[in-house]
Design an enzyme around this catalytic site. Structure first.
Site, mmCIF file in Angstrom:
data_model
loop_
_atom_site.group_PDB
_atom_site.id
_atom_site.type_symbol
_atom_site.label_atom_id
_atom_site.label_comp_id
_atom_site.label_asym_id
_atom_site.label_seq_id
_atom_site.Cartn_x
_atom_site.Cartn_y
_atom_site.Cartn_z
ATOM 1 N N GLU A 70 -79.959 -3.957 -0.664
ATOM 2 C CA GLU A 70 -80.144 -4.792 0.510
ATOM 3 C C GLU A 70 -78.929 -5.820 0.529
ATOM 4 O OE1 GLU A 70 -83.700 -5.917 1.570
ATOM 5 O OE2 GLU A 70 -82.976 -7.392 3.125
ATOM 6 N N LYS A 101 -92.549 -10.290 0.904
ATOM 7 C CA LYS A 101 -91.382 -9.045 0.538
ATOM 8 C C LYS A 101 -89.992 -9.888 0.258
ATOM 9 C CE LYS A 101 -88.243 -5.999 1.943
ATOM 10 N NZ LYS A 101 -86.809 -6.178 2.123
ATOM 11 N N ASP A 114 -90.530 -2.745 -15.108
ATOM 12 C CA ASP A 114 -91.322 -1.834 -14.320
ATOM 13 C C ASP A 114 -91.586 -2.633 -13.024
ATOM 14 O OD1 ASP A 114 -93.102 -0.526 -12.885
ATOM 15 O OD2 ASP A 114 -94.239 0.289 -14.758
ATOM 16 N N HIS A 151 -76.810 -11.950 8.324
ATOM 17 C CA HIS A 151 -76.805 -10.343 8.325
ATOM 18 C C HIS A 151 -75.759 -9.592 8.999
ATOM 19 C CE1 HIS A 151 -81.429 -9.524 7.024
ATOM 20 N NE2 HIS A 151 -80.607 -10.266 6.196
HETATM 21 C C1 MEV Z 1 -85.711 -9.312 4.492
HETATM 22 O O1 MEV Z 1 -85.296 -8.294 3.331
HETATM 23 C C2 MEV Z 1 -86.722 -10.616 3.977
HETATM 24 C C3 MEV Z 1 -87.032 -11.422 4.934
HETATM 25 O O2 MEV Z 1 -87.543 -10.683 6.153
HETATM 26 C C4 MEV Z 1 -88.031 -12.416 4.383
HETATM 27 C C5 MEV Z 1 -88.643 -13.182 5.553
HETATM 28 O O3 MEV Z 1 -88.745 -13.046 6.416
HETATM 29 O O4 MEV Z 1 -89.039 -14.391 4.837
HETATM 30 C C6 MEV Z 1 -85.927 -12.297 5.477
#
Ligand code: MEV
Length: 424
Positions: free
Chosen positions: A85, A265, A281, A378
């Site tokens: 990513e 995430k 792992d 981004h």
């Molecule tokens: C993207 O990979 C992760 C984010 O969505 C995390 C978040 O929203 O805190 C930017």
């Protein structure tokens, strides 16, 4: 059904690819070339990778990158990250630099024990089972002595074996709940071997052993990492309001699981990247982290933040069952190198480093989300990718980056601006 196959694993690598080509690919020749293109010309290295799993037909590359300037407990690290990513490594590097001038990250391992369980069914008298367990307990330890010998020399082994009555959750269900210390190894094989020896010794006619397996829920293999600074030192402008928004972002994650999952995430973007680079792992880490996020009965944020007396504090508590010996850690040349880069850390030190990588990633995400939004960063990456595809010179690149500073980046807009610039 015509695409079913017998004995696929016995075919050579080329035969496997030929079979795939004739059964699945429209562009057989092209796809065969792509698969072969990723073979390593170093046969020893290729064989090593082939043998990690079954039915290997090629290698799947992932970028291996470095996020430098992480100051953790006063020591400086260049952290290896494997991730596809865009922007994760850039964000980690920026945040590392930011906190390196604010006393760095502090991290501390809280606990290191792991769990394995022998799950079994028993319909007889409870007291008799407990008496049987008591009479057997020392034999359950001694039957694993051969397996635990080396681990005990390193300071680990089996810490406790308990009999747990789970019949309130499921009729006739009991378990042997075993606590392990596996020191610098992740310990999955070690734990599972011990459990199978224990269940073998424990079983009797009226117990039905269902399975023996480690648990990837490791709330007692826990690490905490944090940063703190004066609120005024956090943002150049509007520090008070923006740091409040940062704390609110975490409160929202705690109140709303939809947000918490995305929030966590983002943390795992940093965690997994280092877990992968060091040959650990990541599925085990993911499963354990998300279960821990739900420990209150509601899925919540793994990070927390506070503002007290003008001081901003931001921290994470996360379970991380990691190894720096065994498994892939020394087998994969790049994992070995990654660990060397980190100064060949103990599993505890690696827990601290990886918790910091997760915290840093969350800091980057929340800071962006509560100020400019994440699309700005981004889109910057997107812009440089498009510029690269267009084959722009360094001068043209600089012009385009400047031109799009306050404009919306789309593929068409960049191509148009490039054509205008070059007269194309
Ligand atoms: C993207 O990979 C992760 C984010 O969505 C995390 C978040 O929203 O805190 C930017």
């Amino acid at each position: 059904m015509s695409k079913a196959v017998n004995g696929f694993s016995k075919l050579s690598k080329l035969e496997k690819i030929d079979w795939l080509a004739s059964n699945f690919f429209n562009e057989a020749k092209k796809n065969k070339e792509i698969l072969k293109q990723y073979w390593n010309s170093n046969e020893v290295l290729q064989n090593l990778h082939d043998d990690f799993i079954e039915n290997t037909i090629s290698n799947f590359y992932m970028p291996f990158a470095i996020a430098p300037n992480f100051v953790i407990n006063g020591k400086i690290y260049a952290i290896p990250m494997v991730i596809e990513e865009s922007s994760v490594v850039a964000a980690a590097s920026l945040v590392a630099k930011f906190w390196s001038t604010r006393d760095g990250f502090k991290a501390k391992v809280i606990s290191t024990t792991k769990i394995g369980q022998v799950h079994f069914m028993y319909e007889g008298n409870k007291q008799e089972l407990y008496d049987y367990f008591s009479s057997k307990k020392s034999a359950l330890f001694s039957v694993t002595e051969e397996i635990t010998k080396n681990m005990r020399k390193r300071g680990g082994g089996i810490l406790e074996i308990e009999l747990r009555d789970k019949t309130e959750d499921l009729a006739n269900y009991y378990q042997l709940h075993v606590t392990f210390e596996t020191v610098d190894s992740m310990g999955a094989n070690f734990i599972n071997s011990c459990l199978e020896a224990i269940s073998n010794e424990f079983k009797k006619e009226d117990t039905q052993i269902v399975m023996s397996i480690l648990s990837n829920y490791v709330p007692e293999c826990l690490v905490r990492a944090e940063v703190s600074c004066k609120v005024d030192d956090l943002y150049a402008e509007n520090a008070e309001i923006l740091s409040q928004k940062f704390v609110q972002a975490i409160q929202i994650a705690n109140a709303e699981p939809h947000r918490a999952v995305t929030h966590n995430k983002g943390i795992m973007n940093g965690v997994d990247a280092v877990v992968l680079a060091t040959g650990n792992d990541f599925r085990a880490i993911e499963a354990g982290a998300h279960a821990y996020a739900s420990k209150s009965g509601k899925y919540k944020s793994l990070t927390n933040a506070s503002i007290e007396n003008g001081t901003f504090k931001f921290w994470i508590e996360i379970p991380l069952a990691l190894g720096t010996v065994g498994g892939l850690t020394k087998l994969h040349p790049l994992s070995k190198l990654a660990l060397e880069l980190l100064g060949n850390p103990s599993a505890k030190e690696l827990m601290e480093i990886i918790a910091v990588a997760g915290l840093a990633q969350n800091f980057a995400a929340l800071r962006a989300l509560t100020t400019t939004g994440i699309q700005k960063g981004h889109m910057k990456m997107h812009l440089t990718n498009i510029i690269k595809q267009l084959g722009a010179s360094e001068e043209e690149k600089a012009f385009l980056i400047n031109y799009f500073e306050n404009k919306t980046v789309t593929h068409n807009a960049v191509v148009e601006a490039y054509n205008k610039l070059t007269g194309g």
